[in-house]
Design a protein around this motif. Sequence first.
Motif, short mmCIF file in Angstrom:
data_model
loop_
_atom_site.label_atom_id
_atom_site.label_comp_id
_atom_site.label_asym_id
_atom_site.label_seq_id
_atom_site.Cartn_x
_atom_site.Cartn_y
_atom_site.Cartn_z
N VAL A 16 3.00 4.79 -12.96
CA VAL A 16 3.44 4.40 -11.62
C VAL A 16 4.74 3.59 -11.68
N GLU A 17 4.96 2.87 -12.78
CA GLU A 17 6.24 2.16 -12.92
C GLU A 17 7.38 3.15 -13.00
N GLU A 18 7.19 4.24 -13.73
CA GLU A 18 8.23 5.27 -13.84
C GLU A 18 8.45 5.98 -12.51
N GLN A 19 7.46 5.91 -11.62
CA GLN A 19 7.59 6.53 -10.30
C GLN A 19 8.11 5.56 -9.25
N GLY A 20 8.55 4.39 -9.68
CA GLY A 20 9.22 3.46 -8.76
C GLY A 20 8.44 2.23 -8.39
N LEU A 21 7.15 2.15 -8.76
CA LEU A 21 6.34 0.99 -8.41
C LEU A 21 6.49 -0.05 -9.52
N ILE A 22 7.44 -0.96 -9.36
CA ILE A 22 7.81 -1.86 -10.46
C ILE A 22 6.88 -3.06 -10.59
N TYR A 23 5.98 -3.23 -9.65
CA TYR A 23 5.02 -4.34 -9.79
C TYR A 23 3.59 -3.82 -9.58
N PRO A 24 3.05 -3.09 -10.54
CA PRO A 24 1.70 -2.53 -10.39
C PRO A 24 0.60 -3.57 -10.55
N LEU A 25 0.98 -4.80 -10.96
CA LEU A 25 0.01 -5.86 -11.16
C LEU A 25 0.36 -7.05 -10.26
N THR A 26 -0.66 -7.80 -9.86
CA THR A 26 -0.48 -9.01 -9.06
C THR A 26 -0.95 -10.21 -9.87
N ARG A 27 -0.13 -11.26 -9.87
CA ARG A 27 -0.54 -12.49 -10.55
C ARG A 27 -1.30 -13.39 -9.57
N TYR A 28 -2.48 -13.80 -9.97
CA TYR A 28 -3.34 -14.63 -9.13
C TYR A 28 -3.12 -16.11 -9.45
N ASP A 30 -4.88 -18.30 -10.71
CA ASP A 30 -5.38 -18.75 -12.01
C ASP A 30 -4.57 -18.22 -13.17
N GLY A 31 -3.48 -17.51 -12.86
CA GLY A 31 -2.60 -16.98 -13.90
C GLY A 31 -2.96 -15.59 -14.37
N SER A 32 -4.09 -15.06 -13.94
CA SER A 32 -4.51 -13.73 -14.37
C SER A 32 -3.70 -12.65 -13.66
N LEU A 33 -3.59 -11.50 -14.31
CA LEU A 33 -2.94 -10.33 -13.73
C LEU A 33 -3.99 -9.28 -13.43
N ARG A 34 -4.00 -8.81 -12.19
CA ARG A 34 -4.96 -7.79 -11.78
C ARG A 34 -4.20 -6.67 -11.08
N PRO A 35 -4.76 -5.46 -11.08
CA PRO A 35 -4.04 -4.33 -10.50
C PRO A 35 -3.71 -4.53 -9.02
N TYR A 36 -2.46 -4.31 -8.67
CA TYR A 36 -2.09 -4.13 -7.26
C TYR A 36 -2.28 -2.66 -6.92
N TRP A 37 -1.71 -1.79 -7.77
CA TRP A 37 -2.01 -0.36 -7.64
C TRP A 37 -3.39 -0.13 -8.26
N ASP A 38 -4.36 0.24 -7.45
CA ASP A 38 -5.74 0.34 -7.91
C ASP A 38 -6.22 1.78 -7.74
N GLU A 39 -6.25 2.52 -8.84
CA GLU A 39 -6.72 3.90 -8.77
C GLU A 39 -8.10 4.06 -9.38
N SER A 40 -8.86 2.93 -9.40
CA SER A 40 -10.26 3.02 -9.80
C SER A 40 -11.13 3.54 -8.66
N ALA A 41 -10.51 3.68 -7.50
CA ALA A 41 -11.20 4.26 -6.34
C ALA A 41 -10.14 4.92 -5.47
N TYR A 42 -10.59 5.73 -4.53
CA TYR A 42 -9.68 6.38 -3.59
C TYR A 42 -10.44 6.67 -2.31
N TYR A 43 -9.69 6.99 -1.26
CA TYR A 43 -10.30 7.28 0.03
C TYR A 43 -10.12 8.75 0.38
N VAL A 44 -11.14 9.30 0.99
CA VAL A 44 -11.14 10.71 1.39
C VAL A 44 -11.19 10.80 2.91
N PHE A 45 -10.35 11.66 3.46
CA PHE A 45 -10.34 11.93 4.90
C PHE A 45 -10.47 13.43 5.11
N SER A 46 -10.99 13.79 6.27
CA SER A 46 -10.97 15.20 6.67
C SER A 46 -9.68 15.47 7.42
#
Length: 394
Positions: A16-28, A30-46
């Motif tokens: 995703v960084e190569e596709q233009g998303l230069i900050y795929p992680l968010t710093r919280y 407490d100093g931890s980095l967690r995904p901003y781009w989260d593809e562990s789930a997705y949404y489905v629509f009809s």
Amino acid sequence: MERRTIEPRPGWQQTVEEQGLIYPLTRYPDGSLRPYWDESAYYVFSLPEVEALEEVVEELHGMCLAAAAHIVEQDRFADLGITDPRLAELVAEAWHRRAELPSLYGRFDLRYDGTGPAKMLEYNADTPTSLVEAASPQWFWMEERFPGADQWNSLHERLVDAWRNQSALLPPGGPLYFAHSAADELGEDLMTVAYLKETAEQAGLATDWISMEDIGWDRLSGRFVDTKLRFIRGIFKLYPWEWLTTDRFAPHVLATLDNGGGTGTTLWIEPAWKMLLSNKALLAVLWELYPEHPNLLPAYLDGPRELVSGNGYVAKPLLGREGAGVTVHEPGTPGTAREEPCCYQELAPLPSFDGNRVVLGAWVVENESAGLGIRESSGLVTDEYARFLPHVIL
């Protein structure tokens, strides 16, 4: 609308960084980095569901334009906190000459859970972000994970077409500058501006970079200039109008504003009339003009009124961003007007999917529905720690 879990792709961050998303992680905090781009789930629509939402978005956009016209015609600028007569005059002029001024995009934030009518939470029509992730990485994610599927996403093509369609409105003889504030530490604004610059170049426009802090003022000519002292005739800025019209260069901005017809020297994109749509007071004006509309929530400027004894309310600063200053008041809690100007909107808790609070970001480009971005948060307010999840139409 359904939330499904899935295993993230190997190497997703680099992808995703190569596709233009230069900050795929968010710093919280407490100093931890967690995904901003989260593809562990997705949404489905009809498809019928998306088509219905597209109609809602375009209807809401038309209603917002009607509300803007009402604000101008009834001289209700004070309700928006616009008390400078000169600024009000220029915003009104920009509105009346809007056909001569380039205007690209905006993002509706909607409450929707797949079972009832979508509810408008607000309209970000001046400096909306989360554009890159909606337009690019989630499209490539879909092509890789669900080849042959579809997505509510024509953002890239529509943006390129928008620049091409409106190129004749741009000042001749010089590049179109793209600007963001150098104070943007996360890189979100930089990323968004870089992407929009790319779409303009694909439309055949000559472009250039500049930071807001590097824009200079030439006292001899009475014009804005770049670092090489070249006049800035046209500029796209990811910088809110309320900042542009209150900082130390504000008098120069107002004195040289090009509102079409060659009356000024600098054309700013988005145009000044977008101040009418990016102000939370718009929500109250909409409720006045379209009471009981199924896609609106009750909203007021003078206090929470009956919302206190009803479903509760949310107090939103007129010019707040990223959830800053928003307070949530559950039903039955004491309700009073805040000292700062606010909009009091009925509390409509974001729907929870597996414990995640979801808001839909529905994009408009050139007055037409153009795409969807989904953000999840842990609380009722979508803030800077929200996560972006892709979606697919199946």
